[in-house]
Design an enzyme around this catalytic site. Structure first.
Site, PDB file in Angstrom:
ATOM      1  N   SER A 198      -8.093  13.632   6.391  1.00  0.00           N
ATOM      2  CA  SER A 198      -7.939  12.584   5.377  1.00  0.00           C
ATOM      3  C   SER A 198      -9.296  12.207   4.769  1.00  0.00           C
ATOM      4  CB  SER A 198      -7.258  11.364   5.995  1.00  0.00           C
ATOM      5  OG  SER A 198      -7.892  11.002   7.191  1.00  0.00           O
ATOM      6  N   ARG A 237       4.669  -0.908 -11.120  1.00  0.00           N
ATOM      7  CA  ARG A 237       5.979  -0.520 -10.608  1.00  0.00           C
ATOM      8  C   ARG A 237       5.829   0.338  -9.347  1.00  0.00           C
ATOM      9  NH1 ARG A 237      10.148   2.789 -13.735  1.00  0.00           N
ATOM     10  NH2 ARG A 237       8.367   4.139 -14.014  1.00  0.00           N
ATOM     11  N   ARG A 239      -1.357  12.674  -0.645  1.00  0.00           N
ATOM     12  CA  ARG A 239      -1.022  12.332  -2.025  1.00  0.00           C
ATOM     13  C   ARG A 239      -1.347  13.498  -2.937  1.00  0.00           C
ATOM     14  NH1 ARG A 239      -3.058   6.407  -3.504  1.00  0.00           N
ATOM     15  NH2 ARG A 239      -4.940   7.557  -3.805  1.00  0.00           N
ATOM     16  N   ASN A 286      -5.376   4.130   9.956  1.00  0.00           N
ATOM     17  CA  ASN A 286      -6.447   4.653  10.797  1.00  0.00           C
ATOM     18  C   ASN A 286      -7.474   3.559  11.016  1.00  0.00           C
ATOM     19  OD1 ASN A 286      -5.633   7.307  11.175  1.00  0.00           O
ATOM     20  ND2 ASN A 286      -6.667   8.046   9.328  1.00  0.00           N
ATOM     21  N   GLY A 299       0.839  -1.196   0.000  1.00  0.00           N
ATOM     22  CA  GLY A 299       0.000   0.000   0.000  1.00  0.00           C
ATOM     23  C   GLY A 299       0.870   1.239   0.000  1.00  0.00           C
ATOM     24  N   GLY A 303       2.415   5.045   3.395  1.00  0.00           N
ATOM     25  CA  GLY A 303       3.333   4.005   2.924  1.00  0.00           C
ATOM     26  C   GLY A 303       4.545   4.607   2.233  1.00  0.00           C
ATOM     27  N   LYS A 362      -6.997   7.629  19.275  1.00  0.00           N
ATOM     28  CA  LYS A 362      -6.914   8.271  17.954  1.00  0.00           C
ATOM     29  C   LYS A 362      -8.229   8.081  17.204  1.00  0.00           C
ATOM     30  CE  LYS A 362      -3.917   9.148  14.052  1.00  0.00           C
ATOM     31  NZ  LYS A 362      -4.802   9.114  12.925  1.00  0.00           N
ATOM     32  N   GLY A 405       0.440   4.416  -0.576  1.00  0.00           N
ATOM     33  CA  GLY A 405      -0.259   5.706  -0.570  1.00  0.00           C
ATOM     34  C   GLY A 405       0.580   6.708   0.197  1.00  0.00           C
ATOM     35  N   ASN A 448     -13.096  13.808  11.485  1.00  0.00           N
ATOM     36  CA  ASN A 448     -13.134  13.390  10.082  1.00  0.00           C
ATOM     37  C   ASN A 448     -14.513  13.502   9.430  1.00  0.00           C
ATOM     38  OD1 ASN A 448     -10.602  12.664  11.148  1.00  0.00           O
ATOM     39  ND2 ASN A 448     -10.272  11.246   9.489  1.00  0.00           N
TER      40      ASN A 448
HETATM   41  O1  PAF Z   1      -7.271  11.794   9.568  1.00  0.00           O
HETATM   42  C1  PAF Z   1      -6.729  12.924   9.717  1.00  0.00           C
HETATM   43  O2  PAF Z   1      -6.745  13.793   8.840  1.00  0.00           O
HETATM   44  C2  PAF Z   1      -5.996  13.218  11.003  1.00  0.00           C
HETATM   45  O3  PAF Z   1      -5.912  12.049  11.765  1.00  0.00           O
HETATM   46  C3  PAF Z   1      -6.617  14.356  11.845  1.00  0.00           C
HETATM   47  C4  PAF Z   1      -6.201  14.235  13.299  1.00  0.00           C
HETATM   48  C5  PAF Z   1      -8.112  14.384  11.773  1.00  0.00           C
HETATM   49  C6  PAF Z   1      -6.030  15.679  11.425  1.00  0.00           C
HETATM   50  O4  PAF Z   1      -6.281  16.025  10.108  1.00  0.00           O
END
Ligand code: PAF
Length: 306
Positions: A264, A58, A149, A117, A32, A37, A194, A34, A202
């Site tokens: 993310s 590749r 990315r 995550n 992976g 990685g 986390k 990304g 998120n």
């Molecule tokens: O997933 C994410 O983007 C990060 O873990 C967080 C803490 C929300 C900060 O952008």
């Protein structure tokens, strides 16, 4: 695109010894490539590295460091070499399928590290490895390194952070550890902490299409954050895994500290990629459901983003 499939069975052939395992030179395959990685591959560029991509393409990446210098990385494809570490940095939902795609090679692996995550995938993998009688040690990790990315082959290192790893089942770690990783003995608790913060920041940033900092500065978003954080905090209490911090305060602090970032999940939504929320909020919903508890705010957000 699915990982290239091979039968999800681990052959019984005995493991050939891995090459040198001194601290400085580990052999590591990364599954992976990304953002995280690729970043880890760059941190580990002095080790013997291999890559594995979904379509066996590749493993060629460019990492742009924090001084804007571009570094080209080319990883040979991992085939049947004995390795110290197989590090899986796919999205949580792709973990088991990715691992099964290299089932034939697992007798050559000493340690498997899931660096992602979310929660749920670690136990799925642990159960599957036991069924397969795989003897590799299973590790899980979390990272606060910031990377994203820019396009398929380019990753930007946006901010330094820490990466903690621990054995998934409590045992005494005996492996040599690649540089940049800190071994802890409470990894499940750290992953839960986390996950709790990700479960708040998120989905909200993705629904409001806002940067993390706007969850603090915008009254309506801040109120939504407080309500969601309260539901998530209570969920962990009901699960008898209480968080040892106030989730509203911690989420506001993280959102403020990363104010300029797109989470993310927001990045995934904007790029029309699948999100990881099924292994974040979805995981909490499934855990709560087992105790007949509903998480209406989590459920609504997940539905809005599916
Ligand atoms: O997933 C994410 O983007 C990060 O873990 C967080 C803490 C929300 C900060 O952008």
């Amino acid at each position: 695109m699915p990982y290239s499939s091979s039968p999800p069975q681990i052959p019984t052939a005995s493991r050939t010894p891995a090459p040198s395992t001194d601290e400085a030179t580990q052999s590591i395959a990364i599954l992976g490539l990304g953002a995280i990685g690729t970043l880890m591959a760059w941190h580990w560029r002095e080790h013997v590295l291999y890559g594995i991509t979904r379509d066996n393409s590749r493993c060629q990446r460019t990492l742009i460091d924090q001084q804007q210098t571009a570094h080209s990385l080319t990883l040979p494809t991992w085939q049947h070499e004995a390795i110290d570490w197989l590090v899986i940095t796919t999205k949580a939902s792709a973990t088991l399928e990715a691992l099964q795609s290299v089932a034939n090679q697992l007798p050559q692996v000493q340690n498997i590290l899931l660096l992602q995550n979310g929660m749920g995938q670690q136990q799925q993998v642990s159960d599957w490895l036991s069924q397969q009688q795989c003897s590799a040690n299973l590790w899980a990790g979390i990272s606060t390194e910031g990377a994203y990315r820019q396009n398929t082959e380019q990753v930007v290192y946006a901010g330094s952070g820490d990466t903690h790893i621990g054995l998934w089942q409590a045992q005494h770690p005996t492996a040599s550890i690649p540089n940049g990783l800190t071994v802890v003995d409470d990894i499940q608790q750290r992953i839960r902490a986390k996950l709790a913060i990700n479960a708040v920041i998120n989905p909200l940033t993705a629904v409001f299409r806002c940067r993390n900092g706007e969850l603090v500065s915008h009254d309506e978003y801040r109120q939504a954050l407080k309500e969601l954080a309260t539901e998530v905090q209570q969920c962990f209490e009901t699960l008898q895994q209480p968080l040892n911090f106030d989730l509203t305060e911690r989420s506001l602090a993280v959102a403020e500290a990363t104010a300029a970032n797109q989470s993310s999940t927001l990045q995934d939504v904007l790029h029309q990629r699948p999100t990881e929320l099924d292994y974040i909020n979805g995981y909490l919903i499934r855990q709560a459901q087992q105790l007949n508890i509903e998480l209406p705010l989590n459920r609504r957000l997940l539905a809005q983003l599916s």
